[in-house]
Design a protein around this motif. Structure first.
Motif, PDB file in Angstrom:
ATOM      1  N   LEU A  70       0.838  -1.210   0.000  1.00 42.37           N
ATOM      2  CA  LEU A  70       0.000   0.000   0.000  1.00 42.37           C
ATOM      3  C   LEU A  70       0.868   1.252   0.000  1.00 42.37           C
ATOM      4  O   LEU A  70       0.564   2.225  -0.699  1.00 42.37           O
ATOM      5  CB  LEU A  70      -0.930  -0.009   1.211  1.00 42.37           C
ATOM      6  CG  LEU A  70      -1.860   1.207   1.333  1.00 42.37           C
ATOM      7  CD1 LEU A  70      -2.752   1.335   0.099  1.00 42.37           C
ATOM      8  CD2 LEU A  70      -2.698   1.118   2.606  1.00 42.37           C
ATOM      9  N   VAL A  71       1.956   1.233   0.767  1.00 43.09           N
ATOM     10  CA  VAL A  71       2.880   2.379   0.782  1.00 43.09           C
ATOM     11  C   VAL A  71       3.476   2.588  -0.605  1.00 43.09           C
ATOM     12  O   VAL A  71       3.550   3.721  -1.114  1.00 43.09           O
ATOM     13  CB  VAL A  71       3.987   2.159   1.832  1.00 43.09           C
ATOM     14  CG1 VAL A  71       5.066   3.235   1.691  1.00 43.09           C
ATOM     15  CG2 VAL A  71       3.409   2.180   3.235  1.00 43.09           C
ATOM     16  N   VAL A  72       3.898   1.503  -1.247  1.00 42.99           N
ATOM     17  CA  VAL A  72       4.429   1.592  -2.610  1.00 42.99           C
ATOM     18  C   VAL A  72       3.378   2.160  -3.552  1.00 42.99           C
ATOM     19  O   VAL A  72       3.684   3.010  -4.409  1.00 42.99           O
ATOM     20  CB  VAL A  72       4.888   0.200  -3.098  1.00 42.99           C
ATOM     21  CG1 VAL A  72       5.244   0.239  -4.578  1.00 42.99           C
ATOM     22  CG2 VAL A  72       6.077  -0.281  -2.284  1.00 42.99           C
ATOM     23  N   ASN A  73       2.145   1.731  -3.390  1.00 44.08           N
ATOM     24  CA  ASN A  73       1.060   2.200  -4.239  1.00 44.08           C
ATOM     25  C   ASN A  73       0.834   3.698  -4.083  1.00 44.08           C
ATOM     26  O   ASN A  73       0.684   4.425  -5.075  1.00 44.08           O
ATOM     27  CB  ASN A  73      -0.217   1.436  -3.894  1.00 44.08           C
ATOM     28  CG  ASN A  73      -1.346   1.707  -4.851  1.00 44.08           C
ATOM     29  OD1 ASN A  73      -2.123   2.640  -4.654  1.00 44.08           O
ATOM     30  ND2 ASN A  73      -1.457   0.900  -5.895  1.00 44.08           N
ATOM     31  N   VAL A  74       0.831   4.175  -2.846  1.00 40.10           N
ATOM     32  CA  VAL A  74       0.608   5.605  -2.588  1.00 40.10           C
ATOM     33  C   VAL A  74       1.773   6.435  -3.127  1.00 40.10           C
ATOM     34  O   VAL A  74       1.565   7.491  -3.754  1.00 40.10           O
ATOM     35  CB  VAL A  74       0.407   5.855  -1.079  1.00 40.10           C
ATOM     36  CG1 VAL A  74       0.361   7.357  -0.788  1.00 40.10           C
ATOM     37  CG2 VAL A  74      -0.869   5.176  -0.589  1.00 40.10           C
ATOM     38  N   VAL A  75       3.001   5.976  -2.887  1.00 44.26           N
ATOM     39  CA  VAL A  75       4.186   6.698  -3.390  1.00 44.26           C
ATOM     40  C   VAL A  75       4.148   6.767  -4.912  1.00 44.26           C
ATOM     41  O   VAL A  75       4.446   7.806  -5.518  1.00 44.26           O
ATOM     42  CB  VAL A  75       5.474   6.022  -2.891  1.00 44.26           C
ATOM     43  CG1 VAL A  75       6.699   6.616  -3.588  1.00 44.26           C
ATOM     44  CG2 VAL A  75       5.604   6.169  -1.383  1.00 44.26           C
ATOM     45  N   ALA A  76       3.791   5.642  -5.560  1.00 42.85           N
ATOM     46  CA  ALA A  76       3.706   5.628  -7.021  1.00 42.85           C
ATOM     47  C   ALA A  76       2.636   6.595  -7.511  1.00 42.85           C
ATOM     48  O   ALA A  76       2.835   7.295  -8.510  1.00 42.85           O
ATOM     49  CB  ALA A  76       3.405   4.213  -7.510  1.00 42.85           C
ATOM     50  N   PHE A  77       1.513   6.654  -6.808  1.00 42.21           N
ATOM     51  CA  PHE A  77       0.439   7.589  -7.186  1.00 42.21           C
ATOM     52  C   PHE A  77       0.922   9.031  -7.113  1.00 42.21           C
ATOM     53  O   PHE A  77       0.687   9.827  -8.039  1.00 42.21           O
ATOM     54  CB  PHE A  77      -0.763   7.388  -6.266  1.00 42.21           C
ATOM     55  CG  PHE A  77      -1.807   8.461  -6.393  1.00 42.21           C
ATOM     56  CD1 PHE A  77      -2.682   8.482  -7.471  1.00 42.21           C
ATOM     57  CD2 PHE A  77      -1.905   9.462  -5.433  1.00 42.21           C
ATOM     58  CE1 PHE A  77      -3.646   9.487  -7.593  1.00 42.21           C
ATOM     59  CE2 PHE A  77      -2.859  10.464  -5.539  1.00 42.21           C
ATOM     60  CZ  PHE A  77      -3.734  10.477  -6.628  1.00 42.21           C
ATOM     61  N   VAL A  78       1.591   9.380  -6.037  1.00 35.46           N
ATOM     62  CA  VAL A  78       2.109  10.749  -5.883  1.00 35.46           C
ATOM     63  C   VAL A  78       3.095  11.066  -7.001  1.00 35.46           C
ATOM     64  O   VAL A  78       3.077  12.172  -7.580  1.00 35.46           O
ATOM     65  CB  VAL A  78       2.770  10.918  -4.499  1.00 35.46           C
ATOM     66  CG1 VAL A  78       3.456  12.286  -4.405  1.00 35.46           C
ATOM     67  CG2 VAL A  78       1.736  10.770  -3.398  1.00 35.46           C
ATOM     68  N   ALA A  79       3.945  10.100  -7.344  1.00 38.76           N
ATOM     69  CA  ALA A  79       4.916  10.302  -8.416  1.00 38.76           C
ATOM     70  C   ALA A  79       4.225  10.500  -9.763  1.00 38.76           C
ATOM     71  O   ALA A  79       4.625  11.356 -10.559  1.00 38.76           O
ATOM     72  CB  ALA A  79       5.875   9.109  -8.485  1.00 38.76           C
ATOM     73  N   VAL A  80       3.176   9.717 -10.023  1.00 35.64           N
ATOM     74  CA  VAL A  80       2.438   9.867 -11.280  1.00 35.64           C
ATOM     75  C   VAL A  80       1.840  11.258 -11.390  1.00 35.64           C
ATOM     76  O   VAL A  80       1.930  11.923 -12.439  1.00 35.64           O
ATOM     77  CB  VAL A  80       1.334   8.793 -11.389  1.00 35.64           C
ATOM     78  CG1 VAL A  80       0.420   9.080 -12.581  1.00 35.64           C
ATOM     79  CG2 VAL A  80       1.939   7.410 -11.533  1.00 35.64           C
ATOM     80  N   VAL A  81       1.220  11.735 -10.329  1.00 40.52           N
ATOM     81  CA  VAL A  81       0.606  13.068 -10.340  1.00 40.52           C
ATOM     82  C   VAL A  81       1.664  14.138 -10.574  1.00 40.52           C
ATOM     83  O   VAL A  81       1.499  15.044 -11.407  1.00 40.52           O
ATOM     84  CB  VAL A  81      -0.147  13.331  -9.019  1.00 40.52           C
ATOM     85  CG1 VAL A  81      -0.653  14.768  -8.970  1.00 40.52           C
ATOM     86  CG2 VAL A  81      -1.324  12.361  -8.879  1.00 40.52           C
TER      87      VAL A  81
END
Length: 454
Positions: free
Chosen positions: A133-144
């Motif tokens: 989940l942490v990886v998922n959130v970090v990836a989301f922030v990076a995409v944005v």
């Protein structure tokens, strides 16, 4: 037979009410190839081979069957209004026919040689859910951050500022997708300790919601949505998707859902407005956006004028990951070359047009190149895709990704559409090595013989 029945019925109805004799004759061999391969599929649930041969049937049987009318293709699409010879139409249809004939023959031979194939089992433990989940959130922030901000990310495709979208953003998006797939697998896995069930549920909801922000019907191309959401659907159903309902759903998706998504993702049209523009009875005999066969027909005349390229086009497409800044003489994609010509002739509004990768082989070495390409791919198909199963908690995630990517890979051009599935599979491999434990069968023990000395 349940796999052949919907394909046969749709083909028969089009033959009776839509097609002319010439289009029937040139598509019938491919129809037989599709039916033969569908008949060979075992199991009562949908797998990779179902998707492959159904899409081949739609693109290279129904497409030319519906679109060829005399010596012209429809007045819609990139080749609208161009008069073709019967020879061009015939050879344009024979390219995929020969390719998939060689793929079928080669896959039978290579699969028989490899016998039953291999299976690798990996286990994803439930204590990894928070890390994922942490990886998922970090990836989301990076995409944005890397996509020009949330406003640009959420905008319709026609309104996006494409200069703000980087290659790193695509990699981060793949990380977000794969981590979401892993969380879905954890949620659908039965563990002995249900105390972590609430954490799995929270992780599932959060990862799905974040993925909806990045990849939704109002900001993502149709094939991108399929690559993202089809694996999730199959995981949530534990891969147990019945054949007949799925085939009917795929056909309805071609008739209704794909035209709707074309409008919502390109122009931000509301779903209700897009649905009102769909005419199912008309689309049944004229599927929209199935112009792969059109470009194959156009390819014949283009190569006759320009000559064969003797491996350059295929090499340039396969080595897509080498930047043109490093390889300055890197060959351009032949689909883009034809697109530029059609745009110059005011036939097409963009040079981003489809081209089945069998066309790349034809452009290089003619029909001999098509046959060789089909045999080469049949080895990969038989030994790697079908003959080597990689399971994560019982889910064949690699093949789910390939299933979802099959429509866009067959549509092509391969050099333009391969990077995203390539990155997805690369991230999947990395995540499997990091988060999963490989199952190793215990060594057989040799019983000690009674009465034998130490």
């Amino acid at each position: 037979m349940e796999r052949i029945l919907p394909v046969f019925l749709y083909y028969a109805v089009n033959v009776v009410f839509r097609a002319d004799l010439f289009s029937i004759l040139i598509t019938f061999p491919m129809f037989l190839i599709c039916c033969f391969n569908l008949y060979r599929i075992e199991g009562k649930f949908i797998g990779f081979e179902d998707i492959l041969w159904f899409i081949v049937f739609i693109f290279f049987v129904i497409g030319p069957l519906q679109r060829i009318d005399g010596n012209m293709l429809p007045l819609t699409g990139p080749t609208s209004g161009i008069i073709f010879s019967k020879s061009d139409m015939f050879w344009g249809t024979m390219i995929p026919t020969l390719f998939f004939l060689m793929l079928t023959i080669g896959s039978i031979l290579f699969r028989a040689e490899g016998r039953s194939g291999t299976r690798e089992d990996y286990f994803l433990l439930e204590d990894k859910v928070i890390i994922l989940l942490v990886v998922n959130v970090v990836a989301f922030v990076a995409v944005v951050a890397l996509s020009g901000g949330l406003g640009n990310l959420m905008a319709a495709r026609s309104e996006k500022v494409r200069e703000d979208v980087s290659t790193i953003a695509i990699f981060a998006k793949c990380m977000q997708q794969i981590s979401c797939f892993f969380i879905c697998i954890l949620y659908r896995t039965k563990f002995a300790h249900p105390r972590l069930g609430f954490q799995r549920l929270v992780a599932l909801v959060m990862s799905i919601l974040l993925l909806l922000v990045v990849l939704n019907p109002f900001n993502t191309a149709r094939f991108g949505l399929i690559v993202t959401w089809m694996p999730i659907g199959f995981i949530m159903l534990r891969g147990m998707v019945p054949v007949m309902p799925f085939y009917v759903a795929m056909l309805m998706g071609m008739l209704v859902v794909m035209p709707i998504l074309s409008l919502t993702s390109r122009f931000g049209t509301s779903i209700i407005e897009a649905f009102e523009s769909v005419n199912v009875s008309e689309a049944f005999f004229s599927l929209k956006y199935i112009d792969v066969s059109d470009m194959m027909t156009y390819l014949i005349g283009y190569v006759q004028e320009d000559g064969h390229y003797y491996g350059l086009k295929s090499l340039g497409a396969l080595l897509f990951f080498i930047p043109r800044s490093i390889w300055t003489s890197k060959p351009t994609l032949i689909a883009l070359d034809m697109g530029d010509e059609l745009v110059a002739f005011d036939r097409a509004g963009t040079d981003n047009l489809s081209l089945f990768f069998g066309g790349e082989f034809y452009a290089d070495l003619g029909m001999l190149g098509v046959a060789i390409g089909g045999l080469i791919l049949s080895f990969v198909y038989a030994r790697v895709v079908i003959g080597r199963r990689v399971m994560i908690n019982g889910f064949e995630l690699r093949n789910l990704v390939l299933m979802a990517a099959t429509p866009i890979l067959l549509r092509g051009p391969i050099g333009a559409v391969l990077p995203v599935p390539f990155l997805l599979l690369g991230v999947l491999f990395i995540f499997t090595m990091i988060f999963c434990v490989k199952y190793r069968a215990p060594r057989p023990t040799i019983p000690r013989r009674v009465g034998v000395g130490r």
